[in-house]
Motif scaffolding. Sequence first.
Motif, PDB file in Angstrom:
ATOM      1  N   ALA A 159      45.215  29.405  41.889  1.00 41.30           N
ATOM      2  CA  ALA A 159      45.265  28.159  42.649  1.00 41.30           C
ATOM      3  C   ALA A 159      43.892  27.588  42.956  1.00 41.30           C
ATOM      4  O   ALA A 159      43.797  26.486  43.473  1.00 41.30           O
ATOM      5  N   HIS A 160      42.805  28.299  42.644  1.00 36.75           N
ATOM      6  CA  HIS A 160      41.464  27.816  42.981  1.00 36.75           C
ATOM      7  C   HIS A 160      40.600  27.594  41.736  1.00 36.75           C
ATOM      8  O   HIS A 160      39.382  27.557  41.839  1.00 36.75           O
ATOM      9  N   GLU A 161      41.222  27.499  40.580  1.00 38.38           N
ATOM     10  CA  GLU A 161      40.462  27.285  39.351  1.00 38.38           C
ATOM     11  C   GLU A 161      40.894  25.988  38.678  1.00 38.38           C
ATOM     12  O   GLU A 161      42.004  25.500  38.875  1.00 38.38           O
ATOM     13  N   GLU A 216      35.566  37.899  46.712  1.00 36.56           N
ATOM     14  CA  GLU A 216      36.948  37.874  47.175  1.00 36.56           C
ATOM     15  C   GLU A 216      37.759  38.930  46.422  1.00 36.56           C
ATOM     16  O   GLU A 216      37.354  39.395  45.347  1.00 36.56           O
ATOM     17  N   PRO A 217      38.925  39.329  46.965  1.00 33.39           N
ATOM     18  CA  PRO A 217      39.747  40.340  46.278  1.00 33.39           C
ATOM     19  C   PRO A 217      40.124  39.946  44.855  1.00 33.39           C
ATOM     20  O   PRO A 217      40.226  40.807  43.980  1.00 33.39           O
ATOM     21  N   ASP A 218      40.336  38.641  44.603  1.00 33.69           N
ATOM     22  CA  ASP A 218      40.715  38.193  43.257  1.00 33.69           C
ATOM     23  C   ASP A 218      39.541  37.522  42.542  1.00 33.69           C
ATOM     24  O   ASP A 218      39.738  36.755  41.601  1.00 33.69           O
ATOM     25  N   GLY A 219      38.317  37.828  42.977  1.00 29.76           N
ATOM     26  CA  GLY A 219      37.147  37.182  42.371  1.00 29.76           C
ATOM     27  C   GLY A 219      36.976  37.526  40.906  1.00 29.76           C
ATOM     28  O   GLY A 219      36.679  36.647  40.080  1.00 29.76           O
ATOM     29  N   LEU A 238      37.040  34.966  37.496  1.00 29.49           N
ATOM     30  CA  LEU A 238      36.001  34.933  36.476  1.00 29.49           C
ATOM     31  C   LEU A 238      36.582  35.180  35.088  1.00 29.49           C
ATOM     32  O   LEU A 238      36.281  34.447  34.122  1.00 29.49           O
ATOM     33  N   ARG A 239      37.413  36.199  34.935  1.00 30.38           N
ATOM     34  CA  ARG A 239      38.002  36.518  33.635  1.00 30.38           C
ATOM     35  C   ARG A 239      38.916  35.394  33.154  1.00 30.38           C
ATOM     36  O   ARG A 239      38.982  35.109  31.952  1.00 30.38           O
ATOM     37  N   HIS A 240      39.614  34.773  34.092  1.00 32.71           N
ATOM     38  CA  HIS A 240      40.509  33.681  33.705  1.00 32.71           C
ATOM     39  C   HIS A 240      39.715  32.505  33.137  1.00 32.71           C
ATOM     40  O   HIS A 240      40.103  31.901  32.120  1.00 32.71           O
TER      41      HIS A 240
END
Length: 424
Positions: A30-32, A141-144, A148-150
Amino acid sequence: MRHLLLLLPLLLAAPRALAQEPGDTHGSHAHEVVVDDAALVPHERPSRVTGEVATKRFRILHTAAATVAAKELAGQIEGIRDGFGAILGRDWPGVTEIRLGVGRAEFEALALPGGRPPGWAVALAYPAHQIILLDALSLYEPDGQQTLRHELAHVALGQLAKDWPRWFQEGVAQNVTGERYSLTHYSALFRAVTQERVFHFEDLEDSWPDHPSDVEIAYAQSAAFVAHLSGKFGPQAMGVLVDGVRDGEPFEQAFGKAFRTSLLVEETDWREGLAARYGWLPLTTSSALLWLAASGLCVAAYVRRRQQKEARLAEMAAQDAAEDAALRVLAARAAALPGALPGPDAAGPAPALTWPEWPAGAASSESDTLESRDTQEAVSGPHEMPPSASEAPGEVPEEPPEETSGESVADLPAGPRPPKPTLH
């Protein structure tokens, strides 16, 4: 079975209704943002950039505040890129640029002209220009790492070929990030299978569903199908698919050449196996579920044991209270009886206990003699009889007087008898 029923509401729970912004994805994405506008032209290095860290296949431009984050990212980025080969079978050419800033102001200042990111985004990818824009704070962040990989996955596919189906892009990105192993994906596919809501991939080629729950299913089934292709055919066949699309072949044609089957046939075969992997049967045979059930049983046993202990303590306390009440009742009844001794709570001091007095002249000579003997034995020891006061040393004690006829002990005068004269 009870613990199994407790797990089902989690799997059947309605997904979060998140608003979909333009260019927004869903859930952990949701943040990319992905900007495919090739008309954007990168200008010279942004003025906010104060340093650069270069690796073999990356160039990291950073602001002064992001210096530490840039050095840490440089130590990880090459290993992350190597992981793409296990899925795609190919590495994209060229050097990828990553722009790193801290905070909203720096994040927007590093964007390409005309490609300003939305206010809710913390990551932005320009696949056509091989540029990734990141807020350095998002890396912690936990999903940082997933973010990046996405973004790298979108850059990789954009550099390797064009015109990828939407479901393939998202499926590759989620396999690279490892998101397909999440409970959210499993629950989404479980709902899709049990409610018969699995989409056909031809419907996910260019667009995405509008309803949030359908978006979750689309993401989950795209990740699962790409994992199925990669696991069944291997990275070499995936590389052939990439080469075909890069050479300008339609995706389905390149798919048939790479996997020696059609997309429709392979999709049908994959759909037939969904019930065995995401239906009711895995819930009853999964080892993970068995461990979960065992853990639940242990917790339930602990709770039950604690409840039993608390109930026993309460029962013992009630028994003690009942015994105390019974003792108080007995004490009250005993105090009410006539002639009863006053209890410890009675008013006034307790009477002193004394020995009764002997009447005057009632002490017998025999008791006096015994008492004097006991005293003397205590002082001089047994078997020693000291001479009396009336006996001189060396004298033989007199015999007691003989009783006269007609006289009784009662007729004798009371009191001590006078000493008998002794002849010398």
